[in-house]
Design a protein around this motif. Sequence first.
Motif, PDB file in Angstrom:
ATOM      1  N   GLN A  33       0.323  -0.871  -0.090  1.00 46.01           N
ATOM      2  CA  GLN A  33      -0.082   0.219   0.412  1.00 46.01           C
ATOM      3  C   GLN A  33       1.198   1.366  -0.102  1.00 46.01           C
ATOM      4  O   GLN A  33       1.881   0.807  -0.408  1.00 46.01           O
ATOM      5  N   ASP A  34       0.529   2.682   0.573  1.00 47.13           N
ATOM      6  CA  ASP A  34       1.443   3.432   0.940  1.00 47.13           C
ATOM      7  C   ASP A  34       2.813   2.972   1.261  1.00 47.13           C
ATOM      8  O   ASP A  34       2.878   2.470   2.240  1.00 47.13           O
ATOM      9  N   GLU A 102      -6.729  11.276  10.098  1.00 46.96           N
ATOM     10  CA  GLU A 102      -6.125  10.356   9.764  1.00 46.96           C
ATOM     11  C   GLU A 102      -6.350   9.121   9.708  1.00 46.96           C
ATOM     12  O   GLU A 102      -5.633   8.538  10.991  1.00 46.96           O
ATOM     13  N   TYR A 104      -4.098   4.916   9.403  1.00 50.80           N
ATOM     14  CA  TYR A 104      -3.625   3.527   9.337  1.00 50.80           C
ATOM     15  C   TYR A 104      -3.745   2.137   9.016  1.00 50.80           C
ATOM     16  O   TYR A 104      -5.007   2.058  10.280  1.00 50.80           O
ATOM     17  N   TRP A 105      -4.411   1.367   7.765  1.00 49.61           N
ATOM     18  CA  TRP A 105      -5.155   0.805   7.885  1.00 49.61           C
ATOM     19  C   TRP A 105      -5.177  -0.532   8.795  1.00 49.61           C
ATOM     20  O   TRP A 105      -6.650  -0.896   9.666  1.00 49.61           O
ATOM     21  N   LEU A 127      -9.117  -3.773   3.822  1.00 55.72           N
ATOM     22  CA  LEU A 127      -9.514  -2.563   3.018  1.00 55.72           C
ATOM     23  C   LEU A 127      -8.827  -2.292   1.288  1.00 55.72           C
ATOM     24  O   LEU A 127      -8.715  -3.203   1.502  1.00 55.72           O
ATOM     25  N   ILE A 128      -9.757  -1.508   0.427  1.00 53.79           N
ATOM     26  CA  ILE A 128      -9.656  -1.942  -0.522  1.00 53.79           C
ATOM     27  C   ILE A 128      -9.355  -0.243  -0.759  1.00 53.79           C
ATOM     28  O   ILE A 128     -10.181   0.352  -0.402  1.00 53.79           O
ATOM     29  N   ASP A 129      -8.112   0.110  -1.767  1.00 54.06           N
ATOM     30  CA  ASP A 129      -8.014   0.821  -2.531  1.00 54.06           C
ATOM     31  C   ASP A 129      -7.866   0.860  -3.828  1.00 54.06           C
ATOM     32  O   ASP A 129      -7.969   0.178  -4.340  1.00 54.06           O
ATOM     33  N   ASN A 130      -9.170   1.892  -3.919  1.00 52.39           N
ATOM     34  CA  ASN A 130      -9.684   1.792  -5.313  1.00 52.39           C
ATOM     35  C   ASN A 130      -9.263   2.801  -6.595  1.00 52.39           C
ATOM     36  O   ASN A 130      -9.525   3.454  -8.180  1.00 52.39           O
ATOM     37  N   HIS A 133     -10.574   6.605  -3.570  1.00 54.73           N
ATOM     38  CA  HIS A 133     -10.551   6.599  -1.740  1.00 54.73           C
ATOM     39  C   HIS A 133     -10.585   5.212  -1.721  1.00 54.73           C
ATOM     40  O   HIS A 133     -10.864   4.618  -2.408  1.00 54.73           O
ATOM     41  N   ASP A 134     -10.844   4.750  -0.240  1.00 60.08           N
ATOM     42  CA  ASP A 134     -10.439   3.205   0.715  1.00 60.08           C
ATOM     43  C   ASP A 134     -11.389   2.732   0.963  1.00 60.08           C
ATOM     44  O   ASP A 134     -12.685   3.719   0.682  1.00 60.08           O
TER      45      ASP A 134
END
Length: 174
Positions: A33-34, A102, A104-105, A127-130, A133-134
């Motif tokens: 992810q990020d 903010e 963290y997942w 969580l899913i990042d599309n 947005h999450d």
Amino acid sequence: MTNEKNFSAEPILLGVLHGAYGLKGWVRVQPFQDTQALLSSENWLICDREGGVRPIRMEKAKVHGAGLIAKLEGIETPEQAAELRGAVGMYRKDFPQIEEGEFYWVDLIGCEAVNKAGETIGVVKGLIDNGVHDILDVQKPDGSSVLIPFVDSYFVEADLENRKIVLDWDPTWS
């Protein structure tokens, strides 16, 4: 319904090692992810498939294409870098501070999701990042899942201490 597990003492996997980069012992890392946590802390962990965890200091890292390249302490040759296998992680305590509002997942996973009336929607299982947005992946009490956009119009508040997220969502919506 809440997840009582304490993640602060367990490695949190953030990416995968993908071999050597260049001639000076740099490694390729494909983040899950990020990249912010990996770029902001020198306290990395290498986690192997057998469950072993080895702390290693990240000397330098930078974004390279869709991933990262990193120089790890004690890794000086491409052969040493190529031998590194497994995932890259960090302990939660080593994550950089984030702004208020903010998340963290890893802090949201396992939280009970309820609506403004206090009705249970389920438990956040991921969580899913599309790309825009999450999205919260919430497992409902009947075992099915509902995907809820993690945006201001549905998100009300998060009480991470009590492992609860309040959403403007009707539990009957699928």
